[in-house]
Design a protein around this motif. Structure first.
Motif, PDB file in Angstrom:
ATOM      1  N   VAL A  63       0.862  -1.185   0.000  1.00  0.00           N
ATOM      2  CA  VAL A  63       0.000   0.000   0.000  1.00  0.00           C
ATOM      3  C   VAL A  63       0.894   1.229   0.000  1.00  0.00           C
ATOM      4  CG1 VAL A  63      -1.781   1.293   1.242  1.00  0.00           C
ATOM      5  CG2 VAL A  63      -1.818  -1.223   1.257  1.00  0.00           C
ATOM      6  N   ILE A  64       0.660   2.154  -0.956  1.00  0.00           N
ATOM      7  CA  ILE A  64       1.495   3.343  -1.099  1.00  0.00           C
ATOM      8  C   ILE A  64       0.598   4.566  -1.204  1.00  0.00           C
ATOM      9  CG2 ILE A  64       3.391   4.404  -2.399  1.00  0.00           C
ATOM     10  CD1 ILE A  64       2.415   0.989  -3.427  1.00  0.00           C
ATOM     11  N   PRO A  65       0.884   5.621  -0.458  1.00  0.00           N
ATOM     12  CA  PRO A  65       0.154   6.876  -0.656  1.00  0.00           C
ATOM     13  C   PRO A  65       0.486   7.463  -2.024  1.00  0.00           C
ATOM     14  CG  PRO A  65       1.330   6.868   1.450  1.00  0.00           C
ATOM     15  CD  PRO A  65       1.838   5.711   0.665  1.00  0.00           C
ATOM     16  N   PHE A  66      -0.482   8.101  -2.642  1.00  0.00           N
ATOM     17  CA  PHE A  66      -0.266   8.674  -3.968  1.00  0.00           C
ATOM     18  C   PHE A  66       0.910   9.658  -3.968  1.00  0.00           C
ATOM     19  CE2 PHE A  66      -1.106  12.336  -6.796  1.00  0.00           C
ATOM     20  CZ  PHE A  66      -0.921  11.704  -8.013  1.00  0.00           C
ATOM     21  N   ASP A  67       1.058  10.419  -2.913  1.00  0.00           N
ATOM     22  CA  ASP A  67       2.115  11.434  -2.863  1.00  0.00           C
ATOM     23  C   ASP A  67       3.520  10.834  -2.893  1.00  0.00           C
ATOM     24  OD1 ASP A  67       0.204  13.394  -2.767  1.00  0.00           O
ATOM     25  OD2 ASP A  67       0.303  13.664  -0.596  1.00  0.00           O
ATOM     26  N   GLU A  68       3.638   9.534  -2.621  1.00  0.00           N
ATOM     27  CA  GLU A  68       4.961   8.912  -2.549  1.00  0.00           C
ATOM     28  C   GLU A  68       5.315   8.118  -3.808  1.00  0.00           C
ATOM     29  OE1 GLU A  68       5.311   6.592   0.993  1.00  0.00           O
ATOM     30  OE2 GLU A  68       4.640   8.208   2.313  1.00  0.00           O
TER      31      GLU A  68
END
Length: 435
Positions: free
Chosen positions: A69-74
């Protein structure tokens, strides 16, 4: 077994007596065996089954946590190591691609569009349609051409490489459907399967070449991100509504509502390289008569005279089941994706085994827009030029012509006005393409 299916649904088993097995099918196996040799194929088979022993243990133990799971900002600042991890697993969730108020508004707009045109809309399954044959609603066009979405698609496309420089990671907006699934309705239509063709992987010379390392006895060297080879593969050589004419680097869902396990969500087999190798090699080997030896790959017999390709029909996606593909341990290794929230996206490699949960025990609709990461290739560009004409006329795009959908007269159909991101969004829709 966190995230694995507690009870295997009554999905069909793909046994030889129910399979499609035309006389010429055996020749496809013989052609591959003649080109690469029995020894190389057997070497790959044993290697892949050995690898699956540890891989399936890991997936069964870790379950949903196997899916990153990755935040969009990263997503644009990933380390090379993290990107390699995501590529190896082949599936991941990117959170917050669209902010929640926007996603909530999209969902409400979609429901209004459906309600206003209900008498004209068809879908699947026929008796309780919720995978809707809609392609040009304002919600779908906004999701496909939102600036964050286009940036993410471009990033994912760039994870593929092409030494010929005849392709580009610039995203193209492949039109697909939308799902608004009500609770308490069972759905058996999407058991474990792999899209992007079925028998054509063994038949089409260009597609077959994509997997040359597997045929050569070196499955560990298979490059699942070689676009130079993949761009020429003919996924739809046999036709059929299940086969996309377009190469999608990653298939994807964009969530319009919250949804979690047991709520009609997605199941993934979190591995690309090993599973596709096993699938491709499986038709060349016959199981031992003693069921106690089934999991021992060395006991299987090499045979290219048999016409059966397990779980394979020319006009459908590639199917898998526990009996036809035993070493995959599907019941333990098809795992739930993490809980999704409005504006989140989930992505899976085009060669990935996936399924949709049979049951939706939640309390509310589970809704997603199908948005893929589609790079610019010569074949994709040609399709998009034709799709643009269909869009401007409100017709169903070529891959979905059988739906007979015509949205030009629908209440709420806005055509070009629904495209976001200015010229970038228009390019993704096919405006300005030169082919």
């Amino acid at each position: 077994m966190p995230g694995a299916l507690k009870q295997w649904p009554t999905w069909p088993e793909f046994t030889k007596d129910k399979g499609e097995a035309e006389k010429e099918f055996a020749q496809y196996k013989k052609d591959i065996a003649e080109q690469y040799g029995e020894a190389a194929l057997r070497q790959s088979w044993v290697k892949v089954c050995k690898k699956l022993e540890s891989l399936t243990d890991e997936i069964a133990e870790k379950g949903t946590s196997m899916i990153p799971v990755i935040p969009f900002d990263e997503i644009k600042d990933l380390s090379p190591e993290k990107r390699a991890e995501l590529q190896s697993v082949g599936c991941f969730v990117v959170r917050g691609v669209v902010d929640r108020p926007t996603a909530d508004e999209w969902f409400q707009n979609a429901k209004t569009y459906v309600a206003d045109n209900r008498s004209s809309i068809t879908g699947w399954p026929a008796e309780t349609p919720f995978v809707l044959k809609l392609y040009w609603s304002p919600t779908q066009l906004a999701a496909r051409t939102h600036p964050n979405h286009l940036a993410l698609q471009r990033e994912l496309n760039s994870w593929w490489h092409d030494a010929s420089n005849s392709t580009s990671p610039d995203p193209l907006s492949y039109a697909d459907g939308i799902r608004i699934r009500p609770p308490k309705v069972s759905f058996y239509g999407l058991g474990p399967h792999i899209d992007a063709g079925s028998l054509t992987r063994w038949v089409d010379p260009a597609y077959r070449k994509v997997y040359h390392k597997i045929w050569e006895g070196k499955p560990e060297e298979h490059d699942a991100y070689d676009l130079e080879l993949r761009k020429d593969a003919d996924q739809a050589i046999f036709g059929g509504s299940a086969h996309s004419s377009v190469f999608r680097a990653y298939q994807g869902w964009t969530a319009l509502t919250e949804s979690g396990p047991q709520e009609g969500s997605l199941l993934l087999y979190p591995d690309v390289q090993t599973v596709i190798a096993y699938l491709l090699l499986r038709p060349f080997f016959q199981p031992p008569k003693d069921e106690a030896e089934i999991m021992d790959a060395t006991k299987w017999t090499f045979d290219v005279s048999d016409t059966w390709f397990p779980g394979t029909w020319r006009d459908d996606s590639q199917m898998l089941s526990p009996s036809s593909h035993p070493h995959l341990r599907l019941q333990e290794c098809m795992v739930n994706i993490p809980r999704m929230y409005p504006g989140d996206t989930v992505w899976w490699h085009c060669d990935m085994c996936h399924a949709v949960e049979v049951e939706h025990h939640g309390q509310h609709d589970s809704s997603v827009v199908y948005v893929a990461a589609t790079p610019t290739t010569p074949t994709n560009a040609l399709y998009m030029k034709a799709q643009l004409h269909d869009f401007l006329a409100g017709r169903a795009p070529e891959d979905f012509k059988r739906s007979g959908s015509d949205e030009s007269g629908y209440k709420g159909f806005l055509g070009e006005k629904s495209i976001l991101s200015g010229e970038e969004g228009r390019r993704a829709m096919g405006f300005g393409l030169t082919v």
